[in-house]
Scaffold this motif. Structure first.
Motif, mmCIF file in Angstrom:
data_model
loop_
_atom_site.group_PDB
_atom_site.id
_atom_site.type_symbol
_atom_site.label_atom_id
_atom_site.label_comp_id
_atom_site.label_asym_id
_atom_site.label_seq_id
_atom_site.Cartn_x
_atom_site.Cartn_y
_atom_site.Cartn_z
ATOM 1 N N LEU B 2 -18.017 -5.049 -38.808
ATOM 2 C CA LEU B 2 -16.972 -4.022 -38.752
ATOM 3 C C LEU B 2 -17.499 -2.707 -39.299
ATOM 4 O O LEU B 2 -18.124 -2.689 -40.361
ATOM 5 C CB LEU B 2 -15.775 -4.434 -39.611
ATOM 6 C CG LEU B 2 -14.928 -5.606 -39.156
ATOM 7 C CD1 LEU B 2 -13.960 -5.988 -40.278
ATOM 8 C CD2 LEU B 2 -14.165 -5.244 -37.893
ATOM 9 N N GLU B 26 -19.743 -8.840 -43.475
ATOM 10 C CA GLU B 26 -19.325 -8.446 -42.127
ATOM 11 C C GLU B 26 -18.917 -6.986 -42.037
ATOM 12 O O GLU B 26 -18.266 -6.583 -41.068
ATOM 13 C CB GLU B 26 -18.152 -9.338 -41.672
ATOM 14 C CG GLU B 26 -18.499 -10.805 -41.509
ATOM 15 C CD GLU B 26 -19.485 -11.032 -40.362
ATOM 16 O OE1 GLU B 26 -19.522 -10.206 -39.432
ATOM 17 O OE2 GLU B 26 -20.236 -12.032 -40.419
ATOM 18 N N ASP B 70 -13.923 1.191 -37.210
ATOM 19 C CA ASP B 70 -12.917 0.292 -36.636
ATOM 20 C C ASP B 70 -11.737 0.149 -37.575
ATOM 21 O O ASP B 70 -10.596 0.050 -37.161
ATOM 22 C CB ASP B 70 -13.527 -1.101 -36.406
ATOM 23 C CG ASP B 70 -14.855 -1.040 -35.679
ATOM 24 O OD1 ASP B 70 -14.912 -0.426 -34.602
ATOM 25 O OD2 ASP B 70 -15.848 -1.574 -36.224
ATOM 26 N N VAL B 71 -12.057 0.113 -38.842
ATOM 27 C CA VAL B 71 -11.030 -0.054 -39.876
ATOM 28 C C VAL B 71 -11.105 1.154 -40.805
ATOM 29 O O VAL B 71 -12.201 1.564 -41.201
ATOM 30 C CB VAL B 71 -11.265 -1.334 -40.703
ATOM 31 C CG1 VAL B 71 -10.224 -1.461 -41.808
ATOM 32 C CG2 VAL B 71 -11.268 -2.558 -39.803
ATOM 33 N N LYS B 93 -6.949 2.648 -34.269
ATOM 34 C CA LYS B 93 -7.659 2.115 -35.415
ATOM 35 C C LYS B 93 -6.761 1.218 -36.262
ATOM 36 O O LYS B 93 -5.539 1.356 -36.274
ATOM 37 C CB LYS B 93 -8.184 3.265 -36.286
ATOM 38 C CG LYS B 93 -9.147 4.185 -35.545
ATOM 39 C CD LYS B 93 -10.314 3.392 -34.997
ATOM 40 C CE LYS B 93 -11.056 4.166 -33.936
ATOM 41 N NZ LYS B 93 -12.169 3.379 -33.353
ATOM 42 N N GLN B 94 -7.418 0.331 -36.958
ATOM 43 C CA GLN B 94 -6.754 -0.529 -37.926
ATOM 44 C C GLN B 94 -6.694 0.235 -39.241
ATOM 45 O O GLN B 94 -7.729 0.680 -39.728
ATOM 46 C CB GLN B 94 -7.598 -1.804 -38.076
ATOM 47 C CG GLN B 94 -7.039 -2.800 -39.013
ATOM 48 C CD GLN B 94 -5.770 -3.405 -38.453
ATOM 49 O OE1 GLN B 94 -5.741 -3.902 -37.333
ATOM 50 N NE2 GLN B 94 -4.698 -3.312 -39.220
ATOM 51 N N LYS B 142 -1.107 -3.456 -37.411
ATOM 52 C CA LYS B 142 -2.078 -2.372 -37.223
ATOM 53 C C LYS B 142 -2.100 -1.473 -38.458
ATOM 54 O O LYS B 142 -3.090 -0.817 -38.741
ATOM 55 C CB LYS B 142 -1.696 -1.524 -35.988
ATOM 56 C CG LYS B 142 -1.877 -2.208 -34.651
ATOM 57 C CD LYS B 142 -3.270 -2.754 -34.444
ATOM 58 C CE LYS B 142 -4.280 -1.639 -34.181
ATOM 59 N NZ LYS B 142 -5.652 -2.182 -34.006
ATOM 60 N N MET B 327 -7.692 -6.514 -45.157
ATOM 61 C CA MET B 327 -8.614 -6.261 -44.042
ATOM 62 C C MET B 327 -9.131 -7.575 -43.479
ATOM 63 O O MET B 327 -9.170 -7.772 -42.251
ATOM 64 C CB MET B 327 -9.795 -5.406 -44.510
ATOM 65 C CG MET B 327 -10.796 -5.114 -43.398
ATOM 66 S SD MET B 327 -12.422 -4.623 -44.042
ATOM 67 C CE MET B 327 -13.049 -6.220 -44.618
ATOM 68 N N ASN B 328 -9.517 -8.484 -44.366
ATOM 69 C CA ASN B 328 -9.997 -9.786 -43.891
ATOM 70 C C ASN B 328 -8.936 -10.472 -43.034
ATOM 71 O O ASN B 328 -9.241 -11.048 -41.976
ATOM 72 C CB ASN B 328 -10.361 -10.688 -45.081
ATOM 73 C CG ASN B 328 -11.676 -10.278 -45.743
ATOM 74 O OD1 ASN B 328 -12.516 -9.611 -45.144
ATOM 75 N ND2 ASN B 328 -11.855 -10.678 -46.999
ATOM 76 N N CYS B 331 -8.388 -8.727 -39.644
ATOM 77 C CA CYS B 331 -9.568 -8.790 -38.778
ATOM 78 C C CYS B 331 -10.009 -10.212 -38.483
ATOM 79 O O CYS B 331 -11.057 -10.433 -37.861
ATOM 80 C CB CYS B 331 -10.714 -8.008 -39.411
ATOM 81 S SG CYS B 331 -10.363 -6.248 -39.564
#
Lengths: 346, 346, 346, 346
Positions: B2, B26, B70-71, B93-94, B142, B327-328, B331
């Motif tokens: 990510l 990651e 992405d995040v 975007k996240q 989101k 976030m984990n 995602c």
């Protein structure tokens, strides 16, 4: 996967070893010992570990410990270490000793500063575990004598200059200060919160601190001649960190730029030494919880003296972090494995 | 892998995000912004990062940030967050927002405690990011509104009781204390070392602290009825940590044993909540630098009141640690990834 | 000129007594005792005193102590005090006891929380030494039971409300926090710098702390009926200071203005109680080293609860300062004599 | 009774002056100024003073200030002091200046380290206010330049040796550490609690700290020849205190016994210098809040270097305490008046 034992796990260096090794991908901690707390879970002593490491502390029976581990960290007071290390070595174990027992190569010197040495035979085999100046010897060692905290900060601070003959080796003054974890976890009035908090003092002034011969041994080797240092430790009202401010007379004229260049080159490729750019200075805050040693060499252009400031976490690069670095080296693992953690700030 | 951006990286929550994400297997941190320090390396602001994360801080141009990540973690003051979050969402975007802007589901309430809300449309889509009570909703979100530090400690402390209807929902008093990182990194006299050190005080007493409506919103949802709490924050002379001591009247007789059993069951399987065994009590020391929340429920058998003590690191489970946990979840990564670090003690 | 002895002088309350009495114009300190350090100068134990008070510590032989002093402060652990106080009283000495031994008027209660009382006869004669509520009785007392630190902060915080019947006496919750000097000067792991520093925790939660019956005794007297309180002590990472945040349900509607007016009137003329104006709140910083108790009463208008915040120095108004205030009263000296010192800040 | 004004009262040295003068029997504080807080009561800025000193802060109008006071303490930043001191002197007032403006006798030196001097005429009349070496000159002075904090600790540490010619004057290294009050009360990120707490660093390394020329001026006078020093300041995570560890090469052989004897004689009769007996060492804890300077000279017999350790409270003997001592001297009062307070410990 390495099976690892920590002998003397209920002190602060023991806890820091567990904290680091818990995230080491090639290590399983299989045995913890503590004379005072045998039978209790380590997580009762240190609740930070609850749910992550709940091993029961064992009595120190060397043979049983050796059965459970490939690598043994001895985090014991001096003397106690040399009472058990011979057994571990005899049984073929890899030992990283965090005590002072195998740091001084001359048993006479050990005797003069501590007490009669019980195990001179293994002393000869021990390698002083400061990777930045002894990496190749550490590689093959069965017994690594993990350096003291003050010596680590001072030797790393002076190595480039002494190796190059750039200072008068008899001019060295090392003024150092340590956080209170350096005093260990024993119950004594002098280490009580209210005795230490909001105060600052020198101690062991005048060449009487036991780290003095260790510093002198290593600096003498680097200088190629026997030298003595004036070393003054101080106690800081904080948990972790050692800062050494070191003074020396240059043997020829130099500049701060030239010094930084020299240090950059000397420590180029070293994963845990950071030579700071001109204008920056080390702080113990910036290495807390990490295995870094931050260094700034500079010149006082008015008086012509060289000043080196170095900072480590006394429990990190000054003890448990460096011990894991040594373990990685002797076991053929990547040297930074498990030691990637950044300092915790604030 | 990510790509992650941190908007507002030069504050303490920004730094803690970097520290955690640096060891996240990651994640690649690709963009850091700071209005005040744009153009400088983050490692000049926070020398802990030197040699490990030397990204140059950028101005906050939402479209450019979105191109790189992405995040996006928004670690901005309230209001500043809702000025940029809509753009990030529009660009797909996240977003994990660490400000207060999307925590209160009712824009009227936000208006009453902060100022008029600028983005009520996205407010409806935001999910309050306390995984232990909202995990399934967070999964598809989101926009995650990362909880406040005090609310996290209090909601986790009361959830099992409110959910089971075991206390009078109108009897709650939450007495909390926070380390100084909670006040941020802005230069103000009140946060100077000498103003804070060696002192302890209450502030925002009497129902005026802005975390009050957030606490009440979540507790009301758990209780199934609208409730109000008496919440008193205090300032501790230390860097990190929140401890909440919470009082409530039981709706039927109970025992400490029964309470612990209830909590054990409620939090069974939760990787970051530790219900302590009887006889133990939480300390902020034991969660410092980690993502844990330690909890002890008990009964004062003389007065019949229930007391719950909970401890977190306000920068960990109270902010950046929890943000990474969220976030984990969003995602699809293992929830504990990057958060395995044990507390740093001492 | 009064000759004064301090029995148990090598603890922190002993030292604070010496510090205060050193500037008291009507006192000569003539005798200091210490079981552990007899034979040493007090200034070897506490180098702050060097050159100003260099008395040699003596063994505790009650008759010899009594020969040297008119007034005797007993700064001993509980039980040790009641072993010597009877002798002092028999010899006609004025005693200010800083231990818990004579604070609880009912020996049964003492027995339940401590151990069997050895000296119930003198218990009847002892006066609880909180001048703001007992001044007239203290005047004639031969034995003053100096209040505990937590009780002082809580009783002064609640006295105006209970006396006027303005709160429900069964609704009281006292959430208090103390600096580490409250734990004394004994060598134990729990009080080590590294165990306490940078951490915050509750202890003795659930109605088990020994100050509970003392608080309840005095509050019951003020209320005119037997009451119980929920009292939760916490440990702060700092040397000195107690802050109590106290919650209660009003028995009729009120306002913060009205509360402050009530407190102002109740404490009008009191030299050591400062009722803060609306908008200000107490901090332990502002009373450190002084004999003040700062108080703010207010109402949480949302939940209708009354909140009182009070701050003292646990070694000042919470122990040694108050003891000197009591001495002044019983000896007919101006009540503030020797206690004019302002707080040390920072 | 002296009427006293404090110009620049809202900083830490201003507050410490008020705290000390409040107990001075021959002083009435009649005027306090503050540019930033004019119109507020001093007790709103520093609630320690509430009920004891509630003067309203005034703007700095020199003539009006002079009307109210016989003695004026200027606790201003450098430059600001020399803008108003000439007026005070012209109006016949006694001035004790706590800034750097009148400490360096040579305006060229001042210009090189600070900025062009605005008032060289009065510079000639100023007396450097270190009573232990300048008492007789201070007696008749209208303008006393109160010494800097670091210089006080270092000059007192070296005076006996330099005066007797017992060290090589070109061998001096002074390694000092200060509490954070030394950085003042201005709002800046570097002085925030979380930036300073739990950390230790050197700053101004390499002969660039502005106290360097002040130290050199006074040591040169004592030595009878021009000398330069290597001076390294450090920042301690605590409020108050300076400890200096000073190194020098003896010009002839000596012993610790002989050194202590020399210091004892040199400082015999001095009320505020305590030479410690062999085996003891200074700590900042033991002088906190007092006007003492504690000193230990000793020899490192291995390397032959002399080491002197000295400790003061930077706000006490390092600033406000010494300023009051100077006031007592110039006003013909007993030198210790108002300064009898013992250190606050813990």
């Amino acid at each position: 996967m390495l099976n690892v034992a920590i002998v003397g796990a209920s002190g602060y260096t023991g806890l820091e070893l567990i904290r680091i090794l818990y995230r080491h991908p090639e290590v399983a901690v299989t045995c913890l010992t503590s004379e005072q707390s045998a039978g209790k879970r380590i997580s009762e002593i240190f609740p930070t570990l609850r749910g992550r490491c709940d091993l029961v502390l064992e009595n120190l029976e060397p043979v049983r410990v050796a059965e459970k581990a490939d690598v043994i960290f001895t985090a014991l007071p001096h003397k106690a270490a040399m009472e058990v290390v011979p057994t571990f070595l005899k049984l073929g174990k890899q030992v990283i000793d965090l005590s002072a027992d195998y740091r001084l190569s001359d048993p006479q010197t050990y005797g003069a500063w501590y007490e009669p040495h019980l195990n001179p035979a293994n002393l000869k085999k021990a390698v002083y575990g400061l990777p930045e100046i002894r990496r190749s010897k550490i590689k093959g060692a069965k017994l690594v004598a993990n350096p003291g905290c003050y010596p680590t900060s001072i030797i790393l601070g002076l190595a480039p200059l002494l190796k190059q003959g750039l200072i008068n080796p008899h001019s060295i003054i090392a003024d150092s200060a340590s956080g209170v974890t350096g005093a260990g976890r024993a119950a004594k009035v002098d280490s009580l919160f209210c005795e230490v908090n909001e105060g600052y003092k020198a101690y062991g002034v005048g060449g009487v601190h036991r780290h003095t011969p260790e510093i002198e041994q290593e600096l003498s080797l680097l200088a190629g001649e026997k030298l003595m240092v004036t070393f003054t430790p101080h106690l800081l009202p904080m948990d972790r960190g050692i800062l050494s401010t070191i003074y020396a007379a240059p043997s020829k004229e130099t500049t701060t730029e030239a010094l930084i260049k020299l240090y950059d080159k000397f420590y180029s490729g070293e994963p845990f030494v950071r030579v700071l750019p001109q204008g920056s200075l080390p702080s113990t805050s910036f290495v807390r919880g990490s295995n870094f040693c931050d260094i700034s060499p500079l010149i006082d252009s008015r008086t012509g003296r060289i000043i080196i400031v170095s900072a480590i976490d006394n429990l990190g690069k000054g003890a448990s972090g460096q011990a894991v670095q040594n373990m990685n080296i002797v076991c053929g693992l990547p040297e930074t494995m498990g030691l990637e953690g950044l300092a915790l700030f604030p």
